[in-house]
Design an enzyme around this catalytic site. Structure first.
Site, PDB file in Angstrom:
ATOM      1  N   GLU A   1       0.789  -1.228   0.000  1.00  0.00           N
ATOM      2  CA  GLU A   1       0.000   0.000   0.000  1.00  0.00           C
ATOM      3  C   GLU A   1       0.822   1.281   0.000  1.00  0.00           C
ATOM      4  O   GLU A   1       0.692   2.121   0.896  1.00  0.00           O
ATOM      5  CB  GLU A   1      -0.990  -0.016   1.175  1.00  0.00           C
ATOM      6  CG  GLU A   1      -2.007  -1.131   1.044  1.00  0.00           C
ATOM      7  CD  GLU A   1      -3.102  -1.110   2.094  1.00  0.00           C
ATOM      8  OE1 GLU A   1      -2.988  -0.343   3.074  1.00  0.00           O
ATOM      9  OE2 GLU A   1      -4.076  -1.865   1.931  1.00  0.00           O
TER      10      GLU A   1
ATOM     11  N   GLU B   1      -5.649  -7.652  -1.568  1.00  0.00           N
ATOM     12  CA  GLU B   1      -6.447  -7.484  -0.355  1.00  0.00           C
ATOM     13  C   GLU B   1      -7.822  -6.955  -0.721  1.00  0.00           C
ATOM     14  O   GLU B   1      -7.952  -6.028  -1.521  1.00  0.00           O
ATOM     15  CB  GLU B   1      -5.800  -6.494   0.620  1.00  0.00           C
ATOM     16  CG  GLU B   1      -4.524  -6.948   1.273  1.00  0.00           C
ATOM     17  CD  GLU B   1      -4.012  -5.925   2.295  1.00  0.00           C
ATOM     18  OE1 GLU B   1      -4.805  -5.053   2.730  1.00  0.00           O
ATOM     19  OE2 GLU B   1      -2.819  -5.980   2.639  1.00  0.00           O
TER      20      GLU B   1
END
Length: 506
Positions: free
Chosen positions: A196, A316
């Site tokens: 991320e 995810e």
């Protein structure tokens, strides 16, 4: 088959059909074994070592990136029973987050329960040693592993791939150490370079201090310099050309600035996508929701797949499923990922967040007891689950010259993974012990006591009195010679011991 062939030698006209039949059988066996070896990409697909397409359909099991320095839940269960349960549910890949802390001298895992023989072979190991055991057992079970550099340290997520305490040089050195450690172990198919990236991380801006795409190229090439067979998973950023999205979920820059590595056919782009239990986004309040979502996903990352640029892996996605909005979001996303029954491996890849129940804003596939499956949440994923892969543990493949060659046969083993008195969880492993592939199987046992099945996953069941009959689910009925399939269940009360089980094959 060989006996039939010998009988046919005097009639040459019969030879060709037999050879064609043998080739068909070999092709079927090859198809059943899809996933063997290291993988590479071709357009939007991931192919195994023999060129067969595969689909990543997996789960995130976190903890190595936290101050425990090991996957969570080992304070409750044996790690092998967890991996067995993942497989029994139809997940074929584990994404394992870690932080660079696990490479520090003296880092040891904590909160592992060794009582009653649990996790016995993990005693005395450091974090990397435990990771070795998890990778090894996952491979035996036929699960692949993707290692995810989640954080520079256990303190928390970082916007960039480096911090003052963990410079880029350390990041790359540790990625190379992992590539070296697992070289030759094709259970580890690739590395997710950093989790991320977000503002001020950019994509294509050209600033080496903030351009994530350039950093991914540097790190990816370093990894491939050690093991050129690994896949390199590259997440997005938060903002591109003023358009923002989820952390790591914005891959709009790929069209103009693709990741270019020294080894061709190794890049898989990774997006993250979440629901309102994680954060609010403008598209959730659009009057057309959820019909607007495919267009949103197309814009941020789906176009990469649809334009055949590269494979896309949603590394995810998750939700507590508490709100109606989140339920609609998950149903829409699963449909967008493409059902395996329709598209096979020509689909988006995914690993759900998470296995762990202790992810505060999503919860997990397991409930808080670290045993019971959230069957509603798991059920949303059923259409995008995909076949497992060949296990590294092997088995007796038998052969066409065995007595009764061509006969379908199976055996079953029953094991109790946990028993807390008022209830228990158990798993059953079905092994193809015959000389031909199974198309379906049925397992039967009779308890000596009053036990009842309370829930079952990866199989359906009937119970009459104390006798239970379980039949395969749609995705695990086909079992190649020497291969296996598993299912699990919860029961009550506990203390029932292990009954004798029988297996009937078709």
């Amino acid at each position: 088959m060989f006996r039939s062939l010998r009988r046919a030698l005097c009639a040459a006209v019969l030879l060709l059909p037999l050879l064609v039949g043998a080739q068909t059988a070999q092709a079927a066996e090859a198809k059943a074994d899809a996933g063997a070896g290291y993988w590479h990409t071709s357009g939007r697909q991931i192919l195994d070592a023999s060129g067969q397409p595969v689909r990543i359909a997996g789960i995130n099991w976190f903890g190595f990136e936290t101050s425990n320095h090991v996957v969570h839940g080992l304070w409750s269960r044996d790690y092998k029973s967890m991996i067995d349960q993942m497989k029994s549910l139809g997940y074929n890949t584990i994404r394992i987050p870690f932080s660079d802390d696990i490479f520090k001298a003296g880092t040891v895992p904590n909160s592992i329960d060794f009582s009653s023989g649990k996790n016995a072979d993990l005693q005395g190991l450091n974090s990397l040693g435990v990771l070795d055991r998890i990778v090894s057992y996952a491979g035996q079970d036929g699960l692949k592993v993707i290692l995810d550099r989640h954080r520079p340290d256990s303190g928390g997520q970082s916007a960039l791939w480096y911090t003052a305490a963990v410079p880029e040089s350390t990041w790359i050195a540790n990625l190379k150490a992992l590539a070296t450690r697992y070289k030759g172990q094709d259970t580890v198919v690739g590395i997710d370079l950093h989790n991320e990236p977000h503002d001020p991380a950019c994509w294509g801006c050209g600033d080496t201090a903030t351009d994530w795409r350039l950093a991914a190229q540097r790190a990816g090439n370093a990894v491939l310099g050690i093991n050129p067979d690994l896949l390199i998973f590259v997440e997005g950023v938060q903002t591109f050309n003023g358009v923002s999205g989820w952390w790591g979920g914005n891959l709009m820059g790929v069209a103009q600035y693709p990741v270019q590595l020294s080894v061709a056919n190794r890049v898989v782009y990774s997006a993250h996508d979440y629901a309102t239990s994680v954060a609010q986004q403008s598209w959730f309040s659009d009057p057309s929701f959820p019909a607007n979502m495919p267009g949103i996903w197309d814009k941020y990352w789906g176009y990469i797949f649809k334009q055949n640029i590269a494979p896309v892996w949603v590394g995810e996605f998750g939700t507590t499923l508490q709100s109606t909005v989140d339920q609609k979001w998950l149903a829409a996303l699963v449909s967008y990922l493409r059902p395996t029954s329709t598209y096979g491996a020509d689909s988006f890849h995914w690993t759900f967040w998470s296995w762990n129940p202790n992810s505060g804003d999503t919860g997990g596939i397991l409930k808080d007891d670290w045993q019971t499956v959230d069957t509603v949440k798991d059920g949303y994923l059923a259409s995008v689950k995909a076949p497992g892969f060949p296990g590294s543990g092997g088995g007796d493949p038998g052969g066409p010259g065995d007595p009764g060659g061509g006969t379908a046969a199976c055996t079953a083993s029953y094991s109790v993974s946990s028993d807390w008195g008022s209830g228990f969880n158990a798993e059953v492993k079905v092994t193809n012990s015959g000389a031909s592939a199974l198309s379906s199987w049925k397992v039967t046992w009779t308890w000596p006591g009053s036990q009842k099945v309370t829930s079952m996953w990866n199989a359906s069941y009937t119970q009459t009195g104390s006798t239970v009959t379980a039949t395969n689910a749609s995705h695990n009925g086909s079992v190649p010679v020497g291969g296996s399939a598993s299912f699990g269940f919860g029961g009550a009360p506990g203390g029932g011991g292990v009954p004798s089980v029988s297996c009937t094959a078709a």
